[in-house]
Design an enzyme around this catalytic site. Structure first.
Site, PDB file in Angstrom:
ATOM      1  N   ASP A  95      26.978  42.911  26.476  1.00 53.37           N
ATOM      2  CA  ASP A  95      27.786  41.832  25.900  1.00 53.37           C
ATOM      3  C   ASP A  95      26.873  40.640  25.605  1.00 53.37           C
ATOM      4  O   ASP A  95      25.696  40.663  25.952  1.00 53.37           O
ATOM      5  CB  ASP A  95      28.926  41.416  26.848  1.00 53.37           C
ATOM      6  N   ASP A  97      26.350  36.410  25.711  1.00 51.22           N
ATOM      7  CA  ASP A  97      26.774  35.125  26.251  1.00 51.22           C
ATOM      8  C   ASP A  97      26.104  34.032  25.426  1.00 51.22           C
ATOM      9  O   ASP A  97      24.945  34.169  25.022  1.00 51.22           O
ATOM     10  CB  ASP A  97      26.337  34.995  27.712  1.00 51.22           C
ATOM     11  N   ASP A 176      20.804  32.170  37.650  1.00 52.08           N
ATOM     12  CA  ASP A 176      20.472  32.881  38.893  1.00 52.08           C
ATOM     13  C   ASP A 176      19.023  33.363  38.975  1.00 52.08           C
ATOM     14  O   ASP A 176      18.294  33.029  39.899  1.00 52.08           O
ATOM     15  CB  ASP A 176      21.458  34.034  39.149  1.00 52.08           C
TER      16      ASP A 176
HETATM   17  P1  ATP Z   1      25.209  41.873  32.159  1.00 47.57           P
HETATM   18  O1  ATP Z   1      24.313  42.766  31.386  1.00 47.57           O
HETATM   19  O2  ATP Z   1      25.776  42.518  33.374  1.00 47.57           O
HETATM   20  O3  ATP Z   1      26.255  41.178  31.321  1.00 47.57           O
HETATM   21  P2  ATP Z   1      24.227  39.213  32.486  1.00 47.57           P
HETATM   22  O4  ATP Z   1      22.900  38.711  32.978  1.00 47.57           O
HETATM   23  O5  ATP Z   1      24.569  38.878  31.063  1.00 47.57           O
HETATM   24  O6  ATP Z   1      24.244  40.760  32.736  1.00 47.57           O
HETATM   25  P3  ATP Z   1      26.658  37.910  33.169  1.00 47.57           P
HETATM   26  O7  ATP Z   1      27.495  38.101  34.391  1.00 47.57           O
HETATM   27  O8  ATP Z   1      27.210  38.303  31.851  1.00 47.57           O
HETATM   28  O9  ATP Z   1      25.311  38.682  33.471  1.00 47.57           O
HETATM   29  O10 ATP Z   1      26.220  36.386  33.141  1.00 47.57           O
HETATM   30  C1  ATP Z   1      25.579  35.778  32.022  1.00 47.57           C
HETATM   31  C2  ATP Z   1      24.502  34.849  32.506  1.00 47.57           C
HETATM   32  O11 ATP Z   1      25.096  33.772  33.248  1.00 47.57           O
HETATM   33  C3  ATP Z   1      23.478  35.437  33.448  1.00 47.57           C
HETATM   34  O12 ATP Z   1      22.450  36.086  32.764  1.00 47.57           O
HETATM   35  C4  ATP Z   1      22.998  34.230  34.208  1.00 47.57           C
HETATM   36  O13 ATP Z   1      22.077  33.501  33.453  1.00 47.57           O
HETATM   37  C5  ATP Z   1      24.271  33.402  34.323  1.00 47.57           C
HETATM   38  N1  ATP Z   1      24.998  33.682  35.594  1.00 47.57           N
HETATM   39  C6  ATP Z   1      26.013  34.550  35.764  1.00 47.57           C
HETATM   40  N2  ATP Z   1      26.463  34.540  37.034  1.00 47.57           N
HETATM   41  C7  ATP Z   1      25.719  33.632  37.690  1.00 47.57           C
HETATM   42  C8  ATP Z   1      25.690  33.133  39.031  1.00 47.57           C
HETATM   43  N3  ATP Z   1      26.530  33.619  39.953  1.00 47.57           N
HETATM   44  N4  ATP Z   1      24.797  32.176  39.336  1.00 47.57           N
HETATM   45  C9  ATP Z   1      23.946  31.676  38.398  1.00 47.57           C
HETATM   46  N5  ATP Z   1      23.917  32.114  37.121  1.00 47.57           N
HETATM   47  C10 ATP Z   1      24.780  33.062  36.763  1.00 47.57           C
HETATM   48 MG    MG Z   2      26.414  39.244  30.079  1.00 50.50          MG
END
Ligand code: ATP
Ligand code: MG
Length: 476
Positions: A95, A97, A176
């Site tokens: 996805d 962001d 994170d």
């Molecule tokens: P995925 O491939 O699972 O979507 P993702 O890294 O995009 O991985 P998301 O949960 O979609 O994970 O979150 C988007 C972004 O928001 C992360 O890459 C990170 O930068 C930030 N993020 C999400 N959750 C947290 C958290 N608990 N603490 C700090 N930053 C976070």
């Molecule tokens: Mg994501």
């Protein structure tokens, strides 16, 4: 300036870890061997297309449109997080962001399909058909909150609210892991690298931004996220970021069951359930998500271990094949060892009928599980149906086989039956019978029914009548 320096310090520069596979290494070598082009006005280094090689064709139209609309309205907007990380790793992002300087209200005004969601962490969902783009306003550290509305913490230090807005540099510092703090601007084809983000990506290393213990404490879900990304991407966790995971697994007990359910979905439906489960057990985190499963697996029962590992492997395989999966099935498998053990005790020690034992055991197992992770009704009901059908599948006399076959949950229950057999449960060839039955003509089906053994397992065990001892009367 002091704030900028503190933010820079949050990003360690040196990393250790195994290197990338050869093909990816070449790609990274190309841009890391070049002098990094220009220093931005924040704490980042900007890289051009010849350095990062991101293919814009792999970015969803929805994400590109959100960024373009925000930028046309004079806001800053970037692709961020897993989308950028996976594009750089040659992966297909799950996805997208978007991070922006616009507040949630400002974002909402720009898109008819936008919805502001979340209290702890306010974001905007912008819908494009089936796709949802998560748009997040640049955050700053919660320590800079002006009031409780912006940021709030529990006594244990867990953030209840995290809504202090800031600029791109403060936003990068509050993310994170370094590999999740890369920003991409498609309008300029520019990648912004903060601190060691790209270096860590190249070395396949998960590194917490800032002090790991503090960052895990303020949001213990990061413990699970570290394990999830390491398992999914095949990365290692850098030692200082890894150490607190084992030591502070108990931080997870501060997280509401509803949020943990969301995390469980991400942990086991990303195509790496097998590696994730092994890692969660190894770090002592599984006990906070599925305590009954953790207990059963630690007892070393081979059937339980096989059932759960086959369930994970099958889930991963279905995801690879693009097939649908349901959390109901995963939950049914993860709670089955506890359910089976509890049923057995009820039947043998309390002389309960199998059907009643199943109902009561399911009640006990589910209510214990709900204290740890929520299970929404849309998954709870099918999960219990999959279990209940395990008692109906052996009963194949008269029209029962046809009624069971028509049950909306038959397919999942049949798959679950095969899983049990695969794990070593002796079900007297029941899986094969149902496989044949589904593919047979009607006369063949009648024959199969006629030949099926009548199952007595679901009837209450006969109570033996106590014989009066003969000598009773003799004594009288
Ligand atoms: P995925 O491939 O699972 O979507 P993702 O890294 O995009 O991985 P998301 O949960 O979609 O994970 O979150 C988007 C972004 O928001 C992360 O890459 C990170 O930068 C930030 N993020 C999400 N959750 C947290 C958290 N608990 N603490 C700090 N930053 C976070
Ligand atoms: Mg994501």
């Amino acid at each position: 300036m002091a704030r900028a320096c503190a933010r820079l310090a949050a990003f360690p520069q040196a990393v250790n870890g195994p290197a990338l596979p050869f093909c990816m290494l070449n790609k990274f070598k190309r841009f890391l061997s070049k002098p990094l082009s220009k220093k931005g006005d924040g704490d980042y280094i900007a890289l051009g297309p010849s350095e990062h090689h991101i293919d814009d064709a792999l970015i969803s139209r929805g994400a590109l449109q959100v960024i373009e609309t925000l930028q046309s309205a004079s806001f800053e907007a970037y692709l961020v997080g897993g989308g950028v990380r996976d594009l750089l790793l040659d992966g297909k992002p799950k996805d997208f962001d978007v991070a922006t300087s616009a507040t949630p209200e400002e974002v909402k005004k720009l898109f008819r399909s936008a919805r502001i969601i979340g209290r702890r962490f306010r974001i905007v969902h912008v819908r494009f058909g089936r796709e949802i783009i998560e748009v997040t306003t640049f955050r700053s550290s919660h320590t800079e909150a002006a009031n409780d509305n912006e940021a709030q913490q529990t006594e244990e230090g867990v953030l209840l609210r995290d809504n202090v807005y800031g600029d791109i540099a403060s936003d990068a510092a509050r993310r994170d892991f370094t590999v999740n703090a890369l920003y991409y601007n498609p309008a300029k084809s520019e990648l912004l690298n903060f601190g060691s983000s790209l270096d860590d990506l190249r070395k396949r290393c998960i590194r917490v931004i800032g002090d790991p213990e503090t960052r895990y404490k303020e949001d213990p879900v990061r413990l699970l996220r570290a394990v999830r990304f390491a398992a999914k991407l095949g990365f290692s966790i850098e030692p200082a970021s890894e150490k607190p995971i084992r030591e502070h697994a108990d931080y997870l007990s501060h997280i509401p069951a509803a949020r943990l359910f969301e995390e469980v979905l991400k942990l086991f439906t990303n195509g790496s359930a097998t590696a994730t489960l092994a890692s969660l057990r190894d770090y002592g985190l599984l006990a906070y998500l599925f305590p009954s499963l953790d207990y059963c697996l630690n007892r070393g029962n081979e059937t339980d271990n096989k059932l759960v590992s086959h369930a994970c492997a099958n889930t991963d395989k279905r995801i690879r094949q693009g097939k649908r999966i349901t959390p109901a099935f995963i939950y049914a498998a993860f709670l089955w060892p506890a359910l089976r053990a509890s049923m057995r005790t009820k039947v043998s020690d309390q002389n309960m009928a199998t059907h009643e034992a199943m109902q009561q055991a399911a009640q006990d197992v589910v209510s214990q599980q709900l204290q740890h992770t929520a299970i929404p009704k849309r998954f709870l009901i099918p999960m219990r149906e999959i279990w209940a059908l395990q008692l109906r599948l052996p009963r194949r006399d008269k029209r029962r086989a046809y009624v069971t076959l028509e049950h909306p949950r038959f397919r999942a229950a049949y798959d679950f039956l095969l899983l049990r057999e695969q794990a070593g449960e002796d079900l007297d060839g029941l899986g094969m019978w149902w496989t044949r039955f589904q593919n047979a003509s009607e006369p063949e089906q009648q024959e199969l029914i006629a030949n099926a053994k009548r199952d007595k397992s679901s009837r209450p065990p006969r109570r033996r009548r106590r014989r009066k001892p003969k000598h009773d009367s003799e004594d009288a």
